[in-house]
Design an enzyme around this catalytic site. Structure first.
Site, PDB file in Angstrom:
ATOM      1  N   TYR A 189       0.839  -1.192   0.000  1.00 18.62           N
ATOM      2  CA  TYR A 189       0.000   0.000   0.000  1.00 18.62           C
ATOM      3  C   TYR A 189       0.879   1.249   0.000  1.00 18.62           C
ATOM      4  O   TYR A 189       2.091   1.163   0.122  1.00 18.62           O
ATOM      5  CB  TYR A 189      -0.924  -0.009   1.233  1.00 18.62           C
ATOM      6  CG  TYR A 189      -1.763  -1.254   1.334  1.00 18.62           C
ATOM      7  CD1 TYR A 189      -2.976  -1.333   0.682  1.00 18.62           C
ATOM      8  CD2 TYR A 189      -1.309  -2.356   2.062  1.00 18.62           C
ATOM      9  CE1 TYR A 189      -3.751  -2.498   0.754  1.00 18.62           C
ATOM     10  CE2 TYR A 189      -2.075  -3.514   2.140  1.00 18.62           C
ATOM     11  CZ  TYR A 189      -3.291  -3.574   1.487  1.00 18.62           C
ATOM     12  OH  TYR A 189      -4.041  -4.724   1.555  1.00 18.62           O
TER      13      TYR A 189
ATOM     14  N   GLU B  49       8.669  -3.757 -12.394  1.00 18.55           N
ATOM     15  CA  GLU B  49       9.836  -4.269 -11.671  1.00 18.55           C
ATOM     16  C   GLU B  49      10.847  -4.820 -12.680  1.00 18.55           C
ATOM     17  O   GLU B  49      10.775  -5.970 -13.104  1.00 18.55           O
ATOM     18  CB  GLU B  49       9.419  -5.335 -10.657  1.00 18.55           C
ATOM     19  CG  GLU B  49       8.501  -4.824  -9.559  1.00 18.55           C
ATOM     20  CD  GLU B  49       9.207  -3.951  -8.527  1.00 18.55           C
ATOM     21  OE1 GLU B  49      10.449  -3.833  -8.600  1.00 18.55           O
ATOM     22  OE2 GLU B  49       8.518  -3.405  -7.646  1.00 18.55           O
TER      23      GLU B  49
END
Length: 394
Positions: free
Chosen positions: A345, A364
């Site tokens: 989060y 990523e």
């Protein structure tokens, strides 16, 4: 490259002379009226460099122009002081060279000063780029945004939120450089003509969100904060594991999207990684990105991180249906694993999805242990080139 207007010249004529799209010339010269050039007025020509040449025995303007695949009038335009019928040995000429290779050295450690040097090169070579300062780091280093294109669709990409993920910055800059070369040389990328992207999309790039942290990882702490940084790093002068900004705040845990969850399960004091701050958006770098988003009405955002060869695109079920379509294409062109939801989060893309209900992605790049070695650079570049292009055409 700069030229001075002659009687009868126009931007349309220059576009034919230099084999460039006329809209790149218009956008490179926003301070002039493109339909009413004045004699002697300076005009910027994107995608060219100028070098000095000394006339030798047997030289003619025709020979020099032909060798560079240019019209003789290009040389006359750049050398208005020269009599073409009476060239003298030893006379100095300005000769243009079309830029056909990247301006930056791609495979090297990439700190803030290297970025500044490359930004200067790129803005000089491609003046249709708009560059603005959107804020400053903790140590007062300007955070730059680049804008390219004029379309209604607005796409934002950033890099180096995390200090030891600095390889994302030269990757993003290389993707930008490839795009610029394609635009000015009418050379497709992955078989795609890119001028339609320029006309349909405004691309926003923030190449280094965390300049202080990147320099810390690459060069060690500056004198003015050395004691504080060493204390946060438990006395070690090894900073390869440092993700935070120079104050020990993780910038990608700074956003008001269930920030309290990250606060409750991460360090509660400044640390090399994972400390989300005492409250959301306390850090100037994170706040600069938030203000940029609030002002820009982006249609989608991508944040480049490392590592894992995967990307995340959902948040609490708030992402719009088009996110899944874009994610499928990103996975296809990169080979990366598409992950809709993870237990994380307070990130930049989380907040963007939550507040704007538009597609957001955390990419990523690469695989291994951060900081990733430069040996992965070329593979990552090729993987992200497809994503970069898809972000423009989707």
């Amino acid at each position: 490259m700069r030229v001075h207007v002659r009687s009868g010249d126009s931007l349309w004529y220059y576009s034919q002379l230099f084999m460039l799209p006329v809209n790149l010339l218009v956008d490179s010269n926003r301070n002039i009226n493109p339909t009413a050039l004045q004699i002697g007025q300076e005009v910027q020509i994107p995608g060219f460099n100028v070098s000095e040449y000394t006339i030798k025995q047997g030289d003619t303007l025709w020979k020099l122009a032909t060798a560079r695949n240019l019209s003789v009038d290009v040389l006359l335009l750049l050398n208005q002081h020269v009599n073409p019928n009476a060239l003298s040995i030893g006379t100095k000429l300005s000769l243009p060279t079309r830029i056909i290779t990247p301006l930056m050295d791609r495979k090297r450690s990439y700190g803030y000063q290297t970025l500044l040097n490359d930004l200067d090169k790129i803005q000089n070579a491609y003046p249709f780029i708009r560059m603005d300062v959107i804020g400053e780091s903790v140590l007062g280093q300007p955070i730059y945004e680049l804008k390219i294109g004029n379309g209604q669709k607005k796409v934002h990409i950033n890099a180096s939120f995390h200090a030891n993920e600095w390889i994302t910055t030269p990757i993003l800059m290389a993707l930008l450089n490839s795009y610029l070369l394609s635009l000015t040389n009418a050379k497709p990328l992955r078989g795609l003509a890119t001028m339609p992207f320029y006309n349909e999309t405004e691309l926003s790039i923030v190449p280094m969100v965390n300049p202080d942290g990147v320099d810390l990882v690459l060069s060690g702490p500056p004198t003015e904060v050395r004691e504080q940084v060493l204390e946060m790093n438990q006395g070690s002068d090894e900073f390869s594991g440092w993700k935070a900004n120079i104050r020990g705040v993780d910038l990608n845990k700074q956003y008001p999207a269930n920030w309290e969850i990250e606060q409750g399960r991460n360090p509660d004091i400044p640390s090399p990684r994972d400390f989300p701050g005492k409250q959301p958006l306390t850090e100037p770098e994170a706040n600069a990105l938030a203000e940029l988003v609030r002002e820009s009405n982006f249609d989608r955002v991508l944040a480049f991180h490392t590592q894992g060869e995967e990307f995340y695109w959902g948040y609490e079920g708030l992402e719009p249906p088009e996110s899944a379509v874009i994610a499928e294409e990103f996975a296809r062109v990169s080979g990366y694993r598409s992950v809709q939801n993870i237990d994380s989060y307070a990130g930049f893309k989380d907040w963007f999805i939550q507040d704007y209900r538009k597609p957001g992605f955390t990419m990523e790049l690469g695989k291994g242990v951060n900081p990733l070695p430069l040996s992965q650079y070329e593979d990552i570049y090729e993987e992200m080139l497809g994503v970069f292009l898809a972000s423009l055409y989707m």
